[in-house]
Design a protein around this motif. Structure first.
Motif, PDB file in Angstrom:
ATOM      1  N   ASP A  64      61.703  29.638  22.829  1.00  0.00           N
ATOM      2  CA  ASP A  64      62.900  30.173  22.168  1.00  0.00           C
ATOM      3  C   ASP A  64      62.673  31.564  21.585  1.00  0.00           C
ATOM      4  O   ASP A  64      63.613  32.228  21.169  1.00  0.00           O
ATOM      5  CB  ASP A  64      63.411  29.212  21.093  1.00  0.00           C
ATOM      6  N   LYS A  65      61.425  32.043  21.594  1.00  0.00           N
ATOM      7  CA  LYS A  65      61.118  33.363  21.040  1.00  0.00           C
ATOM      8  C   LYS A  65      60.681  34.371  22.090  1.00  0.00           C
ATOM      9  O   LYS A  65      60.517  35.542  21.790  1.00  0.00           O
ATOM     10  CB  LYS A  65      60.033  33.229  19.981  1.00  0.00           C
ATOM     11  N   ILE A  66      60.511  33.925  23.322  1.00  0.00           N
ATOM     12  CA  ILE A  66      59.965  34.799  24.372  1.00  0.00           C
ATOM     13  C   ILE A  66      60.817  36.050  24.594  1.00  0.00           C
ATOM     14  O   ILE A  66      60.289  37.131  24.806  1.00  0.00           O
ATOM     15  CB  ILE A  66      59.736  34.024  25.694  1.00  0.00           C
ATOM     16  N   GLN A  67      62.155  35.925  24.510  1.00  0.00           N
ATOM     17  CA  GLN A  67      63.018  37.085  24.739  1.00  0.00           C
ATOM     18  C   GLN A  67      63.009  38.067  23.570  1.00  0.00           C
ATOM     19  O   GLN A  67      63.473  39.192  23.706  1.00  0.00           O
ATOM     20  CB  GLN A  67      64.455  36.654  25.076  1.00  0.00           C
ATOM     21  N   LEU A 124      57.611  52.220  26.026  1.00  0.00           N
ATOM     22  CA  LEU A 124      56.866  53.090  26.943  1.00  0.00           C
ATOM     23  C   LEU A 124      57.102  52.685  28.397  1.00  0.00           C
ATOM     24  O   LEU A 124      57.270  53.547  29.265  1.00  0.00           O
ATOM     25  CB  LEU A 124      55.371  53.057  26.609  1.00  0.00           C
ATOM     26  N   CYS A 125      57.128  51.385  28.654  1.00  0.00           N
ATOM     27  CA  CYS A 125      57.387  50.921  30.018  1.00  0.00           C
ATOM     28  C   CYS A 125      58.780  51.352  30.477  1.00  0.00           C
ATOM     29  O   CYS A 125      58.954  51.798  31.617  1.00  0.00           O
ATOM     30  CB  CYS A 125      57.235  49.406  30.110  1.00  0.00           C
ATOM     31  N   THR A 126      59.756  51.240  29.602  1.00  0.00           N
ATOM     32  CA  THR A 126      61.120  51.681  29.928  1.00  0.00           C
ATOM     33  C   THR A 126      61.141  53.174  30.204  1.00  0.00           C
ATOM     34  O   THR A 126      61.719  53.634  31.193  1.00  0.00           O
ATOM     35  CB  THR A 126      62.088  51.338  28.777  1.00  0.00           C
ATOM     36  N   ARG A 127      60.486  53.937  29.354  1.00  0.00           N
ATOM     37  CA  ARG A 127      60.465  55.403  29.480  1.00  0.00           C
ATOM     38  C   ARG A 127      59.846  55.854  30.803  1.00  0.00           C
ATOM     39  O   ARG A 127      60.313  56.798  31.437  1.00  0.00           O
ATOM     40  CB  ARG A 127      59.696  56.000  28.302  1.00  0.00           C
ATOM     41  N   PHE A 128      58.801  55.172  31.260  1.00  0.00           N
ATOM     42  CA  PHE A 128      58.097  55.579  32.474  1.00  0.00           C
ATOM     43  C   PHE A 128      58.460  54.739  33.696  1.00  0.00           C
ATOM     44  O   PHE A 128      57.787  54.796  34.718  1.00  0.00           O
ATOM     45  CB  PHE A 128      56.579  55.572  32.227  1.00  0.00           C
ATOM     46  N   ASN A 129      59.536  53.953  33.563  1.00  0.00           N
ATOM     47  CA  ASN A 129      60.029  53.141  34.683  1.00  0.00           C
ATOM     48  C   ASN A 129      59.009  52.124  35.181  1.00  0.00           C
ATOM     49  O   ASN A 129      58.909  51.868  36.377  1.00  0.00           O
ATOM     50  CB  ASN A 129      60.476  54.025  35.844  1.00  0.00           C
ATOM     51  N   TRP A 130      58.230  51.564  34.265  1.00  0.00           N
ATOM     52  CA  TRP A 130      57.276  50.526  34.604  1.00  0.00           C
ATOM     53  C   TRP A 130      57.921  49.183  34.281  1.00  0.00           C
ATOM     54  O   TRP A 130      58.564  49.025  33.246  1.00  0.00           O
ATOM     55  CB  TRP A 130      55.991  50.661  33.810  1.00  0.00           C
ATOM     56  N   LYS A 131      57.739  48.229  35.127  1.00  0.00           N
ATOM     57  CA  LYS A 131      58.304  46.897  34.901  1.00  0.00           C
ATOM     58  C   LYS A 131      57.361  46.103  33.989  1.00  0.00           C
ATOM     59  O   LYS A 131      56.166  46.017  34.252  1.00  0.00           O
ATOM     60  CB  LYS A 131      58.494  46.168  36.228  1.00  0.00           C
ATOM     61  N   LEU A 132      57.910  45.543  32.929  1.00  0.00           N
ATOM     62  CA  LEU A 132      57.161  44.698  32.013  1.00  0.00           C
ATOM     63  C   LEU A 132      57.702  43.285  32.136  1.00  0.00           C
ATOM     64  O   LEU A 132      58.903  43.059  31.990  1.00  0.00           O
ATOM     65  CB  LEU A 132      57.318  45.199  30.575  1.00  0.00           C
ATOM     66  N   HIS A 133      56.829  42.338  32.417  1.00  0.00           N
ATOM     67  CA  HIS A 133      57.235  40.942  32.551  1.00  0.00           C
ATOM     68  C   HIS A 133      56.327  40.099  31.656  1.00  0.00           C
ATOM     69  O   HIS A 133      55.107  40.118  31.815  1.00  0.00           O
ATOM     70  CB  HIS A 133      57.109  40.494  34.002  1.00  0.00           C
ATOM     71  N   ILE A 134      56.921  39.402  30.692  1.00  0.00           N
ATOM     72  CA  ILE A 134      56.165  38.560  29.771  1.00  0.00           C
ATOM     73  C   ILE A 134      56.626  37.126  29.962  1.00  0.00           C
ATOM     74  O   ILE A 134      57.822  36.841  29.938  1.00  0.00           O
ATOM     75  CB  ILE A 134      56.388  38.993  28.309  1.00  0.00           C
ATOM     76  N   GLU A 135      55.658  36.238  30.159  1.00  0.00           N
ATOM     77  CA  GLU A 135      55.999  34.827  30.260  1.00  0.00           C
ATOM     78  C   GLU A 135      54.919  34.004  29.564  1.00  0.00           C
ATOM     79  O   GLU A 135      53.808  34.480  29.335  1.00  0.00           O
ATOM     80  CB  GLU A 135      56.170  34.376  31.712  1.00  0.00           C
ATOM     81  N   SER A 136      55.283  32.778  29.214  1.00  0.00           N
ATOM     82  CA  SER A 136      54.364  31.880  28.559  1.00  0.00           C
ATOM     83  C   SER A 136      54.538  30.478  29.133  1.00  0.00           C
ATOM     84  O   SER A 136      55.670  30.066  29.415  1.00  0.00           O
ATOM     85  CB  SER A 136      54.620  31.873  27.054  1.00  0.00           C
ATOM     86  N   MET A 137      53.443  29.786  29.299  1.00  0.00           N
ATOM     87  CA  MET A 137      53.513  28.423  29.845  1.00  0.00           C
ATOM     88  C   MET A 137      53.216  27.411  28.752  1.00  0.00           C
ATOM     89  O   MET A 137      52.389  27.590  27.939  1.00  0.00           O
ATOM     90  CB  MET A 137      52.514  28.258  30.971  1.00  0.00           C
TER      91      MET A 137
END
Length: 85
Positions: A44-47, A72-85
């Motif tokens: 419920d906190k990942i986003q 920084l990722c947004t600024r340089f057009n880098w994709k950031l993906h965060i996930e948790s299991m």
């Protein structure tokens, strides 16, 4: 320097919350992946983890590291993906 800031924050987070197990860093032609077997992030906190001053209960920081990473990722057009299991 920007890549150093991003990687430093992500790797520091991975090690800070991995009390047992390991942190794995994979460098490929198209991506860098930092994975850990740490405590994880509540679903419920990942986003919200990249929002300013949002941090886990066990965090010793100020809740700005992942916010900086996302900006920084947004600024340089880098994709950031965060996930948790």
């Amino acid at each position: 320097m920007v890549m150093f800031i991003v990687l430093n924050n992500l790797i520091r987070n991975a090690y800070s919350f991995t009390y047992e197990g390991c942190v794995t860093i994979t460098v490929d032609e198209d991506y860098i992946e930092i994975a850990d077997s740490g405590v994880g992030i509540d679903t419920d906190k990942i986003q919200d983890v990249t929002k300013l001053h949002i941090k886990g209960a066990e965090s010793q920081g100020y809740g700005i590291g992942l916010s900086i990473v996302e900006r920084l990722c947004t600024r340089f057009n880098w994709k950031l993906h965060i996930e948790s299991m």
